[in-house]
Design a protein around this motif. Sequence first.
Motif, PDB file in Angstrom:
ATOM      1  N   GLN A 201       4.869   0.361   0.739  1.00 29.38           N
ATOM      2  CA  GLN A 201       5.070  -0.242   1.996  1.00 29.38           C
ATOM      3  C   GLN A 201       4.277  -1.677   2.127  1.00 29.38           C
ATOM      4  O   GLN A 201       3.338  -1.742   1.557  1.00 29.38           O
ATOM      5  N   SER A 202       5.060  -2.736   2.504  1.00 28.27           N
ATOM      6  CA  SER A 202       4.391  -3.845   2.615  1.00 28.27           C
ATOM      7  C   SER A 202       3.045  -4.126   3.888  1.00 28.27           C
ATOM      8  O   SER A 202       3.276  -2.976   4.742  1.00 28.27           O
ATOM      9  N   VAL A 203       2.220  -4.519   3.323  1.00 21.60           N
ATOM     10  CA  VAL A 203       1.094  -4.624   4.172  1.00 21.60           C
ATOM     11  C   VAL A 203       1.517  -5.647   5.399  1.00 21.60           C
ATOM     12  O   VAL A 203       0.561  -5.776   6.390  1.00 21.60           O
ATOM     13  N   GLU A 204       2.390  -6.598   5.387  1.00 20.86           N
ATOM     14  CA  GLU A 204       2.573  -7.519   6.156  1.00 20.86           C
ATOM     15  C   GLU A 204       2.846  -6.966   7.529  1.00 20.86           C
ATOM     16  O   GLU A 204       3.375  -5.876   7.850  1.00 20.86           O
TER      17      GLU A 204
ATOM     18  N   TYR B 184       0.959  -1.301   0.037  1.00 19.08           N
ATOM     19  CA  TYR B 184      -0.134   0.061   0.056  1.00 19.08           C
ATOM     20  C   TYR B 184       0.978   1.379  -0.006  1.00 19.08           C
ATOM     21  O   TYR B 184       2.095   1.070   0.190  1.00 19.08           O
ATOM     22  N   LEU B 185       0.423   2.403  -0.059  1.00 18.43           N
ATOM     23  CA  LEU B 185       1.112   3.691  -0.079  1.00 18.43           C
ATOM     24  C   LEU B 185       0.647   4.471   1.125  1.00 18.43           C
ATOM     25  O   LEU B 185      -0.412   4.889   1.066  1.00 18.43           O
ATOM     26  N   PRO B 186       1.695   4.675   2.016  1.00 21.79           N
ATOM     27  CA  PRO B 186       1.327   5.687   2.912  1.00 21.79           C
ATOM     28  C   PRO B 186       1.280   7.076   2.561  1.00 21.79           C
ATOM     29  O   PRO B 186       1.826   7.322   1.300  1.00 21.79           O
ATOM     30  N   VAL B 187       0.491   7.895   3.186  1.00 19.00           N
ATOM     31  CA  VAL B 187       0.190   9.195   2.567  1.00 19.00           C
ATOM     32  C   VAL B 187       0.711  10.362   3.733  1.00 19.00           C
ATOM     33  O   VAL B 187       0.798   9.948   4.802  1.00 19.00           O
ATOM     34  N   GLY B 188       1.077  11.424   3.154  1.00 17.66           N
ATOM     35  CA  GLY B 188       1.038  12.674   4.268  1.00 17.66           C
ATOM     36  C   GLY B 188      -0.208  13.381   4.474  1.00 17.66           C
ATOM     37  O   GLY B 188      -1.469  13.019   4.177  1.00 17.66           O
ATOM     38  N   LYS B 189       0.080  14.422   5.189  1.00 20.99           N
ATOM     39  CA  LYS B 189      -1.013  15.265   5.710  1.00 20.99           C
ATOM     40  C   LYS B 189      -1.725  15.705   4.574  1.00 20.99           C
ATOM     41  O   LYS B 189      -3.163  15.937   4.636  1.00 20.99           O
ATOM     42  N   ASP B 190      -1.361  15.976   3.092  1.00 20.03           N
ATOM     43  CA  ASP B 190      -2.147  16.488   1.990  1.00 20.03           C
ATOM     44  C   ASP B 190      -2.812  15.214   1.296  1.00 20.03           C
ATOM     45  O   ASP B 190      -3.541  15.528   0.321  1.00 20.03           O
TER      46      ASP B 190
END
Length: 328
Positions: free
Chosen positions: A208-211, A194-200
């Motif tokens: 990043q791995s979902v594991e 998945y893709l972690p995101v910032g405040k925006d």
Amino acid sequence: MKTSFIKYGVKDGQDLCEISLENDHGMKVKLLNYGATLEKVLLNSENMILSLNSPEDYSKERNFLGGTVGRICGRVRLGQWKHGNHIYQLPKNDGENHIHGGIGTDMKVWNFKLKNSDQESQADLFLFDSDGDNGYPGNMKLHVTYKLDNKNNVSYKLEAVSDQLTIFNPANHTYFNLGEKATDLNLQLAADYYLPVGKDGLPNQGMQSVENTVFDFRQGKKIAETLGSDDSQIKLRNGLDHPFILNGMQPAAILTSDKHKMVMTTNAPAIVTYTANHFNHTGIANNIGQYDGITLEAQCPPAEGINLGEITLLPYEEFERKINWNFS
């Protein structure tokens, strides 16, 4: 199989129509030519998706419910697209960023025609989006096809072509709830990353791995487990608001409630999930609250920077996005 439509209004000199597709088992799909919108999916008269109170409400304020959102669904950092040494500037309508195509394709009235056979009912919707509209280069023709068959498959296909180099990353923005709330649903995703995101809301850490995270839906689990976690990403966005990179296995997603199941296949590389985090029973969507549904937006994931090669279309290159939702 049956097809029909009714006119319910006029916008910008164009007729607003609600289209009905019905199979031989009584399943009905309601569409709007405003935004090429999936308005309702009625299984045994029970609605499987979030809908506004009436068709007239959809054009009163932007809501994204079931709409074909483009030319880009999601955010573009700084509203910029760098191609070679040239930087194209899109309007900034989300702080410093561009979001959801500006005055997007979900806010326009599409032309349509209906087709019916023994096997399926079909609606074809067409839109011409002119060069320079919302800052996007290229005259673009869009063609959306919705089909319903007797196996309770609702299919969605978006085809598009531009006469100039441009960027394009649309998505159908339906919120699914299977007659329940998102917190009552079980979600399975064919996604290892998945893709972690910032405040925006834009990705800022790469994949990043979902594991061993609350984003691991590979075996299926209650959405409520993730929403109720203390994960910093969930707290940052007040729920799920994240892209998942699909691993190519089908189905891409399975959503289940106590009574119903929806199986989704797609040719998209990612699914962006959003758990209706901002709804609060106000405005035109006063019948919808937080976590009442979840989007499964089949599209390319949003980019971290302004090099948007993945969503760049060459002149006359044919774009095709396919999705199939099976309801039972």
